[in-house]
Structures are given as structure tokens and as C-alpha cells.
Design a protein around this motif. Structure first.
Motif, PDB file in Angstrom:
ATOM      1  N   UNK A 240       4.781  -9.586  -1.139  1.00  0.00           N
ATOM      2  CA  UNK A 240       3.450  -8.784  -0.629  1.00  0.00           C
ATOM      3  C   UNK A 240       3.550  -8.541   0.806  1.00  0.00           C
ATOM      4  N   UNK A 241       3.028  -7.030   1.255  1.00  0.00           N
ATOM      5  CA  UNK A 241       3.443  -6.831   2.289  1.00  0.00           C
ATOM      6  C   UNK A 241       2.904  -7.343   2.954  1.00  0.00           C
TER       7      UNK A 241
ATOM      8  N   UNK B   5       5.872  -8.432 -14.758  1.00  0.00           N
ATOM      9  CA  UNK B   5       5.239  -8.058 -13.712  1.00  0.00           C
ATOM     10  C   UNK B   5       4.295  -7.148 -13.983  1.00  0.00           C
ATOM     11  N   UNK B   6       3.172  -7.177 -12.195  1.00  0.00           N
ATOM     12  CA  UNK B   6       2.564  -6.368 -12.266  1.00  0.00           C
ATOM     13  C   UNK B   6       2.157  -6.091 -10.425  1.00  0.00           C
ATOM     14  N   UNK B   7       1.415  -4.960 -10.287  1.00  0.00           N
ATOM     15  CA  UNK B   7       1.052  -4.702  -8.757  1.00  0.00           C
ATOM     16  C   UNK B   7       0.322  -4.023  -8.953  1.00  0.00           C
ATOM     17  N   UNK B   8      -0.306  -4.069  -7.233  1.00  0.00           N
ATOM     18  CA  UNK B   8      -1.445  -4.026  -6.342  1.00  0.00           C
ATOM     19  C   UNK B   8      -1.217  -3.764  -5.210  1.00  0.00           C
ATOM     20  N   UNK B   9      -2.327  -1.949  -5.098  1.00  0.00           N
ATOM     21  CA  UNK B   9      -2.190  -1.917  -3.551  1.00  0.00           C
ATOM     22  C   UNK B   9      -2.316  -2.248  -2.696  1.00  0.00           C
TER      23      UNK B   9
ATOM     24  N   UNK C  12       0.476  -1.109  -0.211  1.00  0.00           N
ATOM     25  CA  UNK C  12       0.147  -0.083  -0.031  1.00  0.00           C
ATOM     26  C   UNK C  12       1.007   1.096  -0.188  1.00  0.00           C
ATOM     27  N   UNK C  13       2.240   1.102  -0.249  1.00  0.00           N
ATOM     28  CA  UNK C  13       2.974   2.388   0.569  1.00  0.00           C
ATOM     29  C   UNK C  13       3.844   2.642  -1.638  1.00  0.00           C
ATOM     30  N   UNK C  14       3.020   3.570  -2.106  1.00  0.00           N
ATOM     31  CA  UNK C  14       3.001   3.734  -3.784  1.00  0.00           C
ATOM     32  C   UNK C  14       4.763   3.902  -3.717  1.00  0.00           C
ATOM     33  N   UNK C  15       5.701   4.170  -3.013  1.00  0.00           N
ATOM     34  CA  UNK C  15       7.656   4.808  -3.244  1.00  0.00           C
ATOM     35  C   UNK C  15       7.874   2.632  -2.914  1.00  0.00           C
ATOM     36  N   UNK C  16       7.553   2.151  -2.309  1.00  0.00           N
ATOM     37  CA  UNK C  16       8.013   0.669  -1.605  1.00  0.00           C
ATOM     38  C   UNK C  16       7.477   0.030  -3.414  1.00  0.00           C
TER      39      UNK C  16
ATOM     40  N   UNK D 157      -7.438  -5.963  -4.938  1.00  0.00           N
ATOM     41  CA  UNK D 157      -6.710  -5.753  -6.035  1.00  0.00           C
ATOM     42  C   UNK D 157      -5.973  -6.849  -6.713  1.00  0.00           C
ATOM     43  N   UNK D 158      -4.786  -7.380  -5.185  1.00  0.00           N
ATOM     44  CA  UNK D 158      -4.395  -9.032  -5.878  1.00  0.00           C
ATOM     45  C   UNK D 158      -4.890 -10.001  -6.316  1.00  0.00           C
TER      46      UNK D 158
END
Length: 277
Positions: free
Chosen positions: A65-66, A41-45, A22-26, A49-50
Motif C-alpha cells: 500500500x501507498x 494480484x488485485x488492485x485498489x485505488x 491512488x496514482x494510476x501509473x504507479x 476499496x482495499x
């Protein structure tokens, strides 16, 4: 970037990496590292969404995942992935957190995470973790393929009838080409990305069976391009699973021969014929 897909045999051996934070910078930092390594790769916040991405994109095979996220956290997400998807395809998970503890690491491993990374993550740490994840996924993919072959063989008609019907020269050339392409690929890309010894052995033994020529176990092991001890273990697993038979050469007791069982050969021919068109 295109997915790293084993196009010559129609199966996904490498895969898309899904990154969740959920951290955009990370999220941006991890994606840049993964992109520099050549992974799709794909990304999700977040978890919701994942999960949608996992449902939509069957090429996703590694999830990073975080832990701390609003709503469903990383631990709950791992449990959900395990419940929903891992019976359908092999998925390997890695956990990332800025609040690491021994108990958290243990809990992550209980949810089948193959690695636990503490923030801030160095590039080398991510590289090593992805290598381990890729190797683990290759192992799982091999087991998944074996299970699929066993199921196909169990549903098949008389193996001997099928073998007589579709074991022509065209199929031999097709299998040779698959093997050649798999080996050629390693001249340009890291072999660890595509390591799948059990599948390499099955392809080599399929060609040998089409040519009606059992081969020494050493030749089957050499086809894998992994250490002999590793390949030997994979042959043993195939024998134990009833997919391959092994015996001592009557003319030379020092040599061990191997070949596909007829049911396995029938399943391989069904699969190869379906992708050959």
C-alpha cells in the motif's frame, strides 16, 4: 491468473497480492512487476476499496500500500487491517511512499509492515520485498495452522477412538500423495513461494504415526527441504507447543526420535478426513 493455492491440502500457502495506490501509473507499474513474477494480484485505488477486497477475497495474504492517499492513508489502513483481519488469517503488509523518512518507516513497522519501500521503486527492490513478505507469511501461516490444530485437538473426542476409526490404508495413501505433490511442485516453482516447514513436518509425522513407526528427527527435518538448522528449529517449536514428542533412541543414543502426540494426530486425522471426502 489463478491464485497460487496449495490445492492438495486445501490450505492457502501462497496467495493473492493486493496493491493499493491512488496514482494510476504507479498502480499499473506495480501490478505489471507482480504479474511478471507469477503472483496472482488485485488492485485498489484507495483504502475503502482495499478493505472491501480483503473482506471478499480470503486468498489475499500480502498487501502493498501507498502511504499518502486521500481519505484513509496507508498508515491508518495498516492499523485497520491488523484490527479486522489478522486474527482470522495471516496477512503481511508492505508500505510504499514517495515521502520517506526515518519516523515514517518506524511508524510503519509499528503497524507490522514487514518492509518500507521508497518511490521510485526498482523492479529488483519489489522482487526482494515480495520474497521477504512471502517468507514471513509462510512463518505466520505455520503458526496459524498450529493454533488451529491445537484448537481442534482440544475440542476432539478421545484421540485413540478417532485414530482407530479413520486410520485406514486409504488415508495413508492420501497423505503420501499430499507429500509427493508438495515435493513435486518444487521441481517447477520457486520453493520459497511455498516454504512451510512446520506443516511438512506434521504431514511426515502423520504418515509415520499411521504406519505406527516413529522416525528419526533427521528424517522429519529432511522432509522440509529447508536448511537442517531451520527445520531443527521448527521441530523444537512443535515440541515446545506440545504437538510433537521427542526422545533419544534407546538402542542408539546418538539418534533422536520424534512422533506426533495423540491429540495432534487426532486433529490431523480430522482435518485430512474432512478434505479427503
Amino acid at each position: 491468473m489463478s491464485n497460487l493455492i496449495d490445492a492438495e491440502d486445501g490450505m492457502i500457502t501462497s496467495c493473492t497480492v493486493l496493491v493499493i495506490d491512488d496514482d494510476e501509473a504507479c498502480l499499473r507499474e506495480y501490478c505489471e512487476i507482480i504479474d511478471s513474477l507469477g503472483y496472482a494480484h488485485r488492485s485498489a485505488s484507495g483504502a475503502a476499496e482495499a478493505l472491501r477486497a480483503l473482506t471478499e477475497d480470503k486468498t489475499i495474504g500480502i498487501v502493498v500500500t501507498d502511504l499518502q492517499m486521500p481519505g484513509m492513508d496507508g498508515m491508518a489502513l495498516l492499523a485497520e487491517i491488523d484490527a479486522r483481519y489478522t486474527t482470522a488469517r495471516p496477512i503481511v503488509t508492505l508500505m510504499v511512499t514517495g515521502f520517506g523518512s526515518l519516523q515514517t518507516a518506524v511508524d510503519a513497522m509499528r503497524q507490522n509492515a514487514v518492509d518500507f519501500l521508497a518511490k521510485p521503486i526498482e523492479r529488483d527492490e519489489m522482487v526482494s520485498a515480495l520474497r521477504r513478505a512471502s517468507a514471513r507469511r509462510a512463518q505466520l501461516l505455520g503458526l496459524w495452522k498450529l493454533s488451529a490444530l491445537q484448537t481442534a485437538a482440544a475440542k476432539g473426542a478421545q484421540p485413540s477412538d478417532l485414530i482407530r476409526e479413520i486410520s485406514g490404508g486409504g488415508l495413508k495413501d492420501f497423505v503420501r500423495n499430499i507429500i509427493l505433490l508438495r515435493r513435486k511442485r518444487m521441481d517447477f516453482l520457486d520453493p520459497e513461494l511455498f516454504s512451510d516447514p512446520a506443516w511438512d513436518i506434521l504431514l511426515e509425522l502423520t504418515l509415520a504415526k499411521l504406519e505406527n513407526t516413529p522416525i528419526p528427527m533427521s528424517s522429519a527435518c529432511a522432509a522440509t527441504q529447508v536448511p537442517f538448522s531451520t527445520a531443527f528449529r521448527h521441530v523444537g517449536n512443535l515440541v515446545a507447543s506440545g504437538l510433537v514428542r521427542r526422545w533419544k533412541d534407546a538402542s542408539d543414543n546418538r539418534r533422536v526420535m520424534v512422533e506426533l502426540e495423540d491429540d495432534t494426530h487426532a486433529a490431523m486425522l480430522q482435518y485430512l478426513t474432512s478434505i479427503k471426502g
